[in-house]
Enzyme design. Structure first.
Site, PDB file in Angstrom:
ATOM      1  N   VAL A 179       0.865  -1.185   0.000  1.00 61.54           N
ATOM      2  CA  VAL A 179       0.000   0.000   0.000  1.00 61.54           C
ATOM      3  C   VAL A 179       0.898   1.229   0.000  1.00 61.54           C
ATOM      4  CG1 VAL A 179      -1.868   1.206   1.158  1.00 61.54           C
ATOM      5  CG2 VAL A 179      -1.736  -1.276   1.286  1.00 61.54           C
ATOM      6  N   ASP A 180       0.910   1.933  -1.119  1.00 60.48           N
ATOM      7  CA  ASP A 180       1.824   3.061  -1.310  1.00 60.48           C
ATOM      8  C   ASP A 180       1.012   4.343  -1.456  1.00 60.48           C
ATOM      9  OD1 ASP A 180       3.892   4.753  -1.847  1.00 60.48           O
ATOM     10  OD2 ASP A 180       4.388   3.919  -3.799  1.00 60.48           O
ATOM     11  N   SER A 181       1.177   5.252  -0.486  1.00 60.76           N
ATOM     12  CA  SER A 181       0.449   6.519  -0.555  1.00 60.76           C
ATOM     13  C   SER A 181       0.920   7.381  -1.710  1.00 60.76           C
ATOM     14  CB  SER A 181       0.621   7.287   0.763  1.00 60.76           C
ATOM     15  OG  SER A 181       1.996   7.538   1.017  1.00 60.76           O
TER      16      SER A 181
END
Length: 297
Positions: A179-181
């Protein structure tokens, strides 16, 4: 009788205590003032001077060592609350045991002697010299510092790695998603978030024409009709790379594991990346943060 340089022994202990406190601060990500760290190391190093006084017997007593170590931690980190203090003490002890155990292990590895006995072989080692301690301590400290940074990085990374499964034409592919902002990639026409996936897990599902289109990033006319309506070209820009087109597809379903429950994503596209996304294989897709919002269903 061997000649002992008291000032040199004291200086070495001062440096070692300071580096152990610094390593404990790195482990716990504590911000400490240099003057507090050096003052704590100075207090701890004074214990060595007891050897040259009538109170030398107190130096080897467990209670003395505990009290001195408690004061060192208190001087260096302060006392905000009891749990905070205990964490600092345990980290200091862990750094001490790690460095001491490392030096003993290297000493046995490099300078061991083997003596034969009738019942087998017994390995023993000569006494550890000050030269060995002075040379090995900085090396072990640097190795420990680097390793702590690596462990902390992996912990942070694994806290954001989730299980993902993608279903397309009745076939399900299981993935590990980061999960990469920083991934804010969306389809410019429908505003659908795009999850970037490695091509290899989907190679057995995709037709040959689609694989060719992904590698060449150009549309071809020989794509099967049932795939035409699913395919998208999404423009994206990476650091140091000019704007390119990413071949994406609309899957039947995308789900991610929320604890023990699989949650479906309402709108999602998967963009195919021909190469590996993770050098060490920890994940094989980059998840858009919108897909794992608590309201997604």
């Amino acid at each position: 009788m061997p000649l002992i340089y008291a000032d040199l022994v004291w200086l070495l202990n001062l440096c070692f205590d300071a580096m152990l406190l610094w390593l404990a601060a790195i482990m716990l990500k504590r911000r400490v003032r240099l003057w507090r760290l050096m003052l704590a190391a100075l207090f701890g190093s004074l214990l060595v001077l007891l050897v040259f006084t009538p109170f030398a017997y107190m130096m080897s007593h467990v209670a003395t060592k505990l009290i001195v170590s408690f004061f060192m931690v208190w001087i260096c980190f302060g006392f905000h609350r009891f749990r905070f203090f205990v964490e600092n003490v345990l980290a200091f002890y862990f750094a001490t045991f790690m460095m001491g155990g490392g030096m003993v292990a290297f000493h046995f590895l490099l300078q061991s002697e083997i003596t034969p006995y009738s019942s087998g072989w017994l390995t023993h080692s000569t006494s550890i010299s000050w030269l060995f301690i002075v040379s090995m301590f900085p090396i072990l400290w640097l190795l420990s510092k680097v390793q702590m940074g690596t462990i902390r990085e992996k912990k942070l990374r694994f806290e954001h790695v989730i299980d993902v499964r993608v279903t397309c034409f009745g076939q399900t592919v299981s993935l590990k998603g980061l999960v990469d902002s920083g991934n804010q990639l969306r389809d410019p026409l429908t505003n659908t978030p795009v999850m970037i996936v490695e091509l290899q897990p989907f190679a057995h599902i995709l037709p040959h024409a689609v694989l060719q289109m992904i590698h060449k990033r150009t549309y071809t006319d020989d794509i099967p009709s049932e795939w035409v309506s699913r395919m998208r070209f999404v423009p994206y820009r990476a650091v140091g790379v000019e704007q390119q087109l990413l071949v994406a597809m609309k899957p039947d379903d995308v789900q991610w594991l929320d604890g023990k429950q699989w949650t479906s994503v309402a709108k999602a596209l998967i963009g195919f990346y021909p190469s590996s996304l993770s050098a060490d294989g920890e994940y094989n897709c980059i998840v858009h943060p919108h897909m794992v919002m608590s309201q997604a269903s």
